[in-house]
Design a protein around this motif. Structure first.
Motif, PDB file in Angstrom:
ATOM      1  N   SER A  63       0.831  -1.223   0.000  1.00 22.38           N
ATOM      2  CA  SER A  63       0.000   0.000   0.000  1.00 22.38           C
ATOM      3  C   SER A  63       0.854   1.257   0.000  1.00 22.38           C
ATOM      4  O   SER A  63       0.391   2.338  -0.385  1.00 22.38           O
ATOM      5  N   GLY A  64       2.100   1.113   0.456  1.00 25.57           N
ATOM      6  CA  GLY A  64       2.969   2.287   0.575  1.00 25.57           C
ATOM      7  C   GLY A  64       2.553   3.209   1.705  1.00 25.57           C
ATOM      8  O   GLY A  64       2.982   4.368   1.774  1.00 25.57           O
ATOM      9  N   LYS A  65       1.722   2.704   2.606  1.00 20.26           N
ATOM     10  CA  LYS A  65       1.214   3.520   3.712  1.00 20.26           C
ATOM     11  C   LYS A  65       1.798   3.084   5.048  1.00 20.26           C
ATOM     12  O   LYS A  65       2.205   1.926   5.218  1.00 20.26           O
ATOM     13  N   THR A  66       1.811   4.005   6.000  1.00 15.80           N
ATOM     14  CA  THR A  66       2.272   3.686   7.345  1.00 15.80           C
ATOM     15  C   THR A  66       1.178   2.920   8.093  1.00 15.80           C
ATOM     16  O   THR A  66       0.004   2.932   7.681  1.00 15.80           O
ATOM     17  N   LEU A  67       1.567   2.297   9.189  1.00 18.49           N
ATOM     18  CA  LEU A  67       0.588   1.575   9.995  1.00 18.49           C
ATOM     19  C   LEU A  67      -0.481   2.525  10.522  1.00 18.49           C
ATOM     20  O   LEU A  67      -1.674   2.195  10.541  1.00 18.49           O
ATOM     21  N   LYS A  68      -0.053   3.712  10.913  1.00 17.42           N
ATOM     22  CA  LYS A  68      -1.014   4.702  11.422  1.00 17.42           C
ATOM     23  C   LYS A  68      -2.023   5.119  10.343  1.00 17.42           C
ATOM     24  O   LYS A  68      -3.212   5.278  10.627  1.00 17.42           O
ATOM     25  N   GLN A  69      -1.558   5.256   9.112  1.00 18.24           N
ATOM     26  CA  GLN A  69      -2.466   5.614   8.004  1.00 18.24           C
ATOM     27  C   GLN A  69      -3.464   4.483   7.735  1.00 18.24           C
ATOM     28  O   GLN A  69      -4.645   4.731   7.483  1.00 18.24           O
ATOM     29  N   LEU A  70      -2.990   3.247   7.818  1.00 14.71           N
ATOM     30  CA  LEU A  70      -3.883   2.102   7.593  1.00 14.71           C
ATOM     31  C   LEU A  70      -4.919   1.984   8.710  1.00 14.71           C
ATOM     32  O   LEU A  70      -6.073   1.626   8.456  1.00 14.71           O
ATOM     33  N   ILE A  71      -4.509   2.310   9.941  1.00 12.26           N
ATOM     34  CA  ILE A  71      -5.457   2.297  11.064  1.00 12.26           C
ATOM     35  C   ILE A  71      -6.511   3.386  10.882  1.00 12.26           C
ATOM     36  O   ILE A  71      -7.700   3.173  11.173  1.00 12.26           O
ATOM     37  N   GLU A  72      -6.110   4.541  10.366  1.00 11.43           N
ATOM     38  CA  GLU A  72      -7.069   5.624  10.106  1.00 11.43           C
ATOM     39  C   GLU A  72      -8.123   5.181   9.089  1.00 11.43           C
ATOM     40  O   GLU A  72      -9.290   5.560   9.185  1.00 11.43           O
ATOM     41  N   GLU A  73      -7.713   4.356   8.117  1.00  8.03           N
ATOM     42  CA  GLU A  73      -8.669   3.842   7.136  1.00  8.03           C
ATOM     43  C   GLU A  73      -9.694   2.927   7.805  1.00  8.03           C
ATOM     44  O   GLU A  73     -10.878   2.933   7.446  1.00  8.03           O
ATOM     45  N   VAL A  74      -9.229   2.148   8.776  1.00  4.89           N
ATOM     46  CA  VAL A  74     -10.130   1.278   9.544  1.00  4.89           C
ATOM     47  C   VAL A  74     -11.110   2.131  10.354  1.00  4.89           C
ATOM     48  O   VAL A  74     -12.311   1.835  10.409  1.00  4.89           O
ATOM     49  N   TYR A  75     -10.602   3.200  10.971  1.00  2.65           N
ATOM     50  CA  TYR A  75     -11.451   4.081  11.793  1.00  2.65           C
ATOM     51  C   TYR A  75     -12.573   4.730  10.969  1.00  2.65           C
ATOM     52  O   TYR A  75     -13.646   5.030  11.497  1.00  2.65           O
ATOM     53  N   LYS A  76     -12.317   4.959   9.681  1.00  3.34           N
ATOM     54  CA  LYS A  76     -13.356   5.551   8.827  1.00  3.34           C
ATOM     55  C   LYS A  76     -14.560   4.616   8.705  1.00  3.34           C
ATOM     56  O   LYS A  76     -15.681   5.061   8.445  1.00  3.34           O
ATOM     57  N   ILE A  77     -14.311   3.317   8.907  1.00  2.00           N
ATOM     58  CA  ILE A  77     -15.387   2.328   8.814  1.00  2.00           C
ATOM     59  C   ILE A  77     -16.057   2.091  10.166  1.00  2.00           C
ATOM     60  O   ILE A  77     -17.280   2.066  10.272  1.00  2.00           O
ATOM     61  N   VAL A  78     -15.232   1.924  11.232  1.00  2.00           N
ATOM     62  CA  VAL A  78     -15.797   1.496  12.526  1.00  2.00           C
ATOM     63  C   VAL A  78     -15.749   2.556  13.620  1.00  2.00           C
ATOM     64  O   VAL A  78     -16.367   2.388  14.670  1.00  2.00           O
ATOM     65  N   GLY A  79     -15.014   3.659  13.397  1.00  2.00           N
ATOM     66  CA  GLY A  79     -14.855   4.677  14.439  1.00  2.00           C
ATOM     67  C   GLY A  79     -13.620   4.399  15.290  1.00  2.00           C
ATOM     68  O   GLY A  79     -13.206   3.249  15.452  1.00  2.00           O
ATOM     69  N   ALA A  80     -13.041   5.456  15.828  1.00  2.00           N
ATOM     70  CA  ALA A  80     -11.833   5.323  16.655  1.00  2.00           C
ATOM     71  C   ALA A  80     -12.186   4.695  18.004  1.00  2.00           C
ATOM     72  O   ALA A  80     -13.282   4.901  18.536  1.00  2.00           O
ATOM     73  N   PHE A  81     -11.249   3.914  18.551  1.00  2.00           N
ATOM     74  CA  PHE A  81     -11.476   3.307  19.868  1.00  2.00           C
ATOM     75  C   PHE A  81     -10.141   2.927  20.506  1.00  2.00           C
ATOM     76  O   PHE A  81      -9.112   2.841  19.831  1.00  2.00           O
ATOM     77  N   SER A  82     -10.204   2.705  21.804  1.00  2.00           N
ATOM     78  CA  SER A  82      -9.027   2.270  22.550  1.00  2.00           C
ATOM     79  C   SER A  82      -9.429   1.120  23.460  1.00  2.00           C
ATOM     80  O   SER A  82     -10.519   1.122  24.030  1.00  2.00           O
ATOM     81  N   PHE A  83      -8.554   0.148  23.583  1.00  2.00           N
ATOM     82  CA  PHE A  83      -8.826  -1.047  24.386  1.00  2.00           C
ATOM     83  C   PHE A  83      -7.691  -1.232  25.387  1.00  2.00           C
ATOM     84  O   PHE A  83      -6.518  -1.102  25.048  1.00  2.00           O
ATOM     85  N   GLU A  84      -8.040  -1.519  26.637  1.00  2.00           N
ATOM     86  CA  GLU A  84      -7.021  -1.768  27.666  1.00  2.00           C
ATOM     87  C   GLU A  84      -7.418  -2.982  28.502  1.00  2.00           C
ATOM     88  O   GLU A  84      -8.604  -3.306  28.623  1.00  2.00           O
ATOM     89  N   ARG A  85      -6.412  -3.617  29.097  1.00  2.00           N
ATOM     90  CA  ARG A  85      -6.645  -4.809  29.919  1.00  2.00           C
ATOM     91  C   ARG A  85      -5.857  -4.692  31.212  1.00  2.00           C
ATOM     92  O   ARG A  85      -4.730  -4.187  31.221  1.00  2.00           O
TER      93      ARG A  85
END
Length: 465
Positions: free
Chosen positions: A358-380
């Motif tokens: 894709s030529g994209k950074t991991l952060k850019q690919l995560i932003e593409e995911v957020y466009k579909i499902v919304g931003a979130f954070s998970f902790e344990r």
């Protein structure tokens, strides 16, 4: 009594995990195999833990005494290598001596089906019932070399077999020529040699033999990977991959040294496999995985299934149905085109291939995911409690005593495996007792890291009082 937990039998070395008890479990496994196979064979391997070679050779001797052909790894290997070897050698079962991500004092015994994934729960129960109170085979009376001479034990290079499989299934040139600066933390585990072979130019950490794992549990979660996170920032690494003791679980970092959890990895993989590879299939996830996966499945019109926790439940679907991805919160993920088995290296290479192509950074690919499902954070948060307190909390959950955790009011709950409490569409808490350790696990998801930690803090206050 020897009992298999969420993923295999695990016990403290020299206390319960002894040669005598390994003989008992090996005999039961052999007897089970002999009942269902006229020409039985088994693949046996071990990871980097203390005593692994001794215990694996003990298994091999027991099997050979029972006239079962053994394909034995001469050196340490990952769990996925044993699973793949079981398929390629058409063996009736695979056995790996490992305690996976557990503390260094533990070792364990994992069973793999002929299909190259966890042996299904009902089969494990059948073997459990065959375990005798005392060992029947005196392994001291036998020599491994004698069985090698009789062709009952044969050494097999599972690592090379795995590397060849990787070469056939990935565009490794695309990754190698991408200009990406990559990092790998083996956590002193069994993935170290294969990564040195496949990507010698990668910045390596903890890729040497240390059976005590430097005193730390080799679980690829952020608190155990702080040195790696610091190295990524210092060396300006584009993406960091970490794997656990037997290399079936993944840990991932972006270029800022931020930990990328399994929920995000699962969503990234679905995006890549559907959009770039045009693959389809059911998505199967464990109960502790984010509901955002369901949202993505609705977006791509994919079937969605939730299971109890334990990859064996996911595997059950993978061997019977057309499954695109199976995943757990704890870093265990499998995808189509491989074996129905968690594989940290395989999943890491898939993410690296995604970045390279894709030529994209991991952060850019995560932003593409957020466009579909919304931003979130998970902790344990893992709460180390006395058995009394743990029992009380589980009893309270079972009886529906909790209606709120501090300011977080419960709107609905689910109890497939543990208890999941939803406060709204984007915030939830989950409580579950560990299947392998004296721990109560608490999980939280929210729109930000601070909000997720706040849920965990409020929950701990309620649970401990």
């Amino acid at each position: 009594m020897i009992k298999f937990g969420t993923d295999g039998w695990r016990a403290i070395i020299a206390k319960d995990f002894t040669v005598a008890n390994v003989v008992r479990v090996s005999e039961a496994t052999a007897d089970w195999l002999l009942k269902s196979d006229n020409n039985p064979s088994v693949v046996v391997g071990y990871d980097c833990r203390f005593g692994g070679k001794l215990f694996a050779e003990t298994v091999a001797i027991v099997m050979a005494v029972k006239k079962i052909k053994v394909f034995l790894s001469p050196g340490f290997v990952s769990t996925p290598m044993v699973s793949l070897g079981t398929v390629n050698k058409k063996a009736g079962i695979g056995i790996i001596i490992t305690a996976s991500h557990n503390p260094p004092s533990y070792n364990g015994f994992k069973l793999k089906g002929s299909y190259g994934g966890p042996l299904l729960p009902e089969k494990v129960e059948e073997i459990e019932k065959l375990i005798q109170d005392n060992p029947g085979v005196d392994t001291e009376k036998y020599s491994l070399e004698d069985f090698i001479g009789k062709k009952l034990v044969e050494y097999v290079d599972l690592e090379t077999m795995y590397c060849n499989h990787v070469e056939k299934n990935f565009d490794l040139d695309a990754i190698r020529k991408s200009g990406l600066k990559l990092g790998y933390d083996a956590m002193f585990g069994a993935g170290q040699n294969v990564m040195k072979r496949l990507f010698p130019g990668t910045t390596m950490l903890h890729c040497d033999y240390n059976p005590s794992f430097n005193g730390q549990a080799p679980e690829p979660i952020h608190k155990n990977l702080l040195e790696f996170s610091h190295l990524i920032k210092k060396e300006k690494i584009d993406c960091g991959l970490a794997t656990d003791g037997d290399a079936d679980r993944i840990g991932l970092y972006d270029s800022d040294g931020n930990f990328v959890d399994s929920h995000h990895i699962i969503l990234l993989l679905i995006n890549y496999l559907v959009l770039q590879k045009n693959w389809k299939g059911k998505i199967v996830v464990a109960f502790s995985v984010t509901p955002k996966v369901k949202k993505m499945c609705e977006h791509f019109k994919l079937d969605y299934q939730v299971t109890k926790i334990g990859f064996k439940y996911i595997c059950n679907y993978m061997i019977k149905e057309d499954v695109l991805l199976g995943g757990e919160e704890s870093g265990g993920i499998a995808i189509k085109g491989h074996i129905p088995e968690r594989d940290g290296i395989w999943i890491g290479l898939t993410i690296w291939e995604y970045m390279a192509k894709s030529g994209k950074t991991l952060k850019q690919l995560i932003e593409e995911v957020y466009k579909i499902v919304g931003a979130f954070s998970f902790e344990r948060s893992d709460l180390h409690l006395t058995e009394d307190v743990k029992t009380r909390v589980i009893r309270n959950c079972s009886s529906g005593k909790y209606t709120a955790f501090g300011k977080y009011k419960i709107k609905k709950s689910e109890d497939i495996d543990g208890w999941k409490y939803f406060f709204n569409d984007d915030e939830w808490l989950m409580i579950r007792a560990s299947g392998t350790e004296p721990i109560l696990r608490t999980y939280a998801e929210a729109g930000s890291k601070s909000a997720a930690f706040d849920i965990l803090k409020e929950a701990e206050n309620v649970l401990l009082n």
